[in-house]
Design a protein around this motif. Sequence first.
Motif, mmCIF file in Angstrom:
data_model
loop_
_atom_site.group_PDB
_atom_site.id
_atom_site.type_symbol
_atom_site.label_atom_id
_atom_site.label_comp_id
_atom_site.label_asym_id
_atom_site.label_seq_id
_atom_site.Cartn_x
_atom_site.Cartn_y
_atom_site.Cartn_z
ATOM 1 N N ARG A 75 0.865 -1.195 0.000
ATOM 2 C CA ARG A 75 0.000 0.000 0.000
ATOM 3 C C ARG A 75 0.889 1.229 0.000
ATOM 4 N N ALA B 288 1.636 5.300 0.419
ATOM 5 C CA ALA B 288 1.206 6.425 1.248
ATOM 6 C C ALA B 288 1.984 7.649 0.827
ATOM 7 N N SER B 289 1.433 8.792 1.082
ATOM 8 C CA SER B 289 2.162 10.025 0.776
ATOM 9 C C SER B 289 3.370 10.122 1.691
ATOM 10 N N ALA C 233 2.931 11.430 5.258
ATOM 11 C CA ALA C 233 1.925 10.848 6.156
ATOM 12 C C ALA C 233 2.610 10.304 7.404
ATOM 13 N N VAL D 157 3.142 8.354 11.079
ATOM 14 C CA VAL D 157 2.636 7.132 11.706
ATOM 15 C C VAL D 157 2.044 7.509 13.059
ATOM 16 N N SER E 12 5.544 3.749 2.026
ATOM 17 C CA SER E 12 4.668 2.609 2.301
ATOM 18 C C SER E 12 3.678 2.968 3.397
ATOM 19 N N ASP E 13 2.462 2.489 3.248
ATOM 20 C CA ASP E 13 1.423 2.731 4.251
ATOM 21 C C ASP E 13 1.304 1.553 5.227
ATOM 22 N N ASP F 92 -2.232 -0.150 8.890
ATOM 23 C CA ASP F 92 -1.870 1.058 8.144
ATOM 24 C C ASP F 92 -1.268 2.106 9.077
ATOM 25 N N ARG F 93 -0.636 3.130 8.492
ATOM 26 C CA ARG F 93 0.056 4.167 9.263
ATOM 27 C C ARG F 93 -0.877 4.899 10.231
ATOM 28 N N ALA F 94 -2.113 5.076 9.827
ATOM 29 C CA ALA F 94 -3.039 5.842 10.660
ATOM 30 C C ALA F 94 -3.596 5.028 11.815
#
Length: 377
Positions: A250, A252-253, A256, A258, A286-287, A310-312
Amino acid sequence: METRASLPAGPVTPGFESRVKATSRRRGLRAALSWLHLWVGLVAGTVFSLVGLSGSVLVFHDDLLQWQHPELGGHEARADGDVLAGILRRWTPEGLGSLHLPEPGGVPTWQGYFGDGRRGYFDPASGELLLMRSADNDWLMWLHEFHVELLGGALGEEVLGVVGWIAVGLLLTGLYLWWPKAGRMLTQLKMHRGPPVRRWLTWHRSSGVLLLPLLLLATLTGVGMIYHAGFRAALTGAFGGDGPPAAPQRMASADAPVDWPRVLDLAGTALPGGRLTRTSAPAPGSDVVAFRARNDGEWHPNGRSLVYVDRAGTRLLTAHDATAQKPGARMTEAIYPLHVGSVGGAAYKWATAGAGLLPAFLLVTGFLFWRRRRGKR
């Protein structure tokens, strides 16, 4: 002219000559194996003994580490997301590759693994560096490098693998040379006090036979760790099993961040009864944040289960439960814990340490037997 003495004393029974030849072949094989067992044992057995002695010490690595560095003890083994973020932000640019989470019942600090072989230990509450170790300044890490690669990197590991296979051969030839005739099993296991030749021989062979299962297990699991891919292919081919799932892909910008508190909370719920053990900063772009985990029922001290979020910290991407694998895969992942004595509680831990002492005992008693026997000639 043929003399009477040259004639057979009586009628030759059918198969007599073949039995004589078979006996002669067995004696020749036994003599050859005895010679190989002696000389290969004195040479390769020296390396085998040193590796075994180092392994006996390393079984208690974490206990010795905390005894040597009391500043690592007395902490609450709690994984705080903000502390984790701070450690990664500060130390990733300096080569930090992964972090072992504070471990209840083990080392209660963050343990950082660096690309150059260093290990850093960080306060679980503040992220402050408590200790930095390497093979250059820490005798336990030096001993570990000797045990796994004879201080020689990849080449040393290959040499150690060859020594491991030779050690397996020594153990099996020793069993063959010891094997008694029917009804003499207990007699062959008796250890004698004297004379010296008999004492060293009986101590050598009896201790080797009695403890053979434990020593053979320690040796084969050590070889299995060096030739992990081959052992895994053989075990999964025979008993079933696949490799661990590939990490999800995945994007990711780049900017972004973590959200480590949410990531830890989400990942910690992926495997009910499991415990997160290791993580690292996600790759740039990478996310995906990856975790090692130890699920309930796993033998491996660090676990072989995997969790990806995912990072979020809002989406669980993959959860791989290592306990749900087929027998071949689970047998493969039991090699390391069986070798380091991390299963079966204190009894097996001490038994593993004892197995590491046995090669040195066999080397010394074998040498003393050879020297005494040679002196009688």
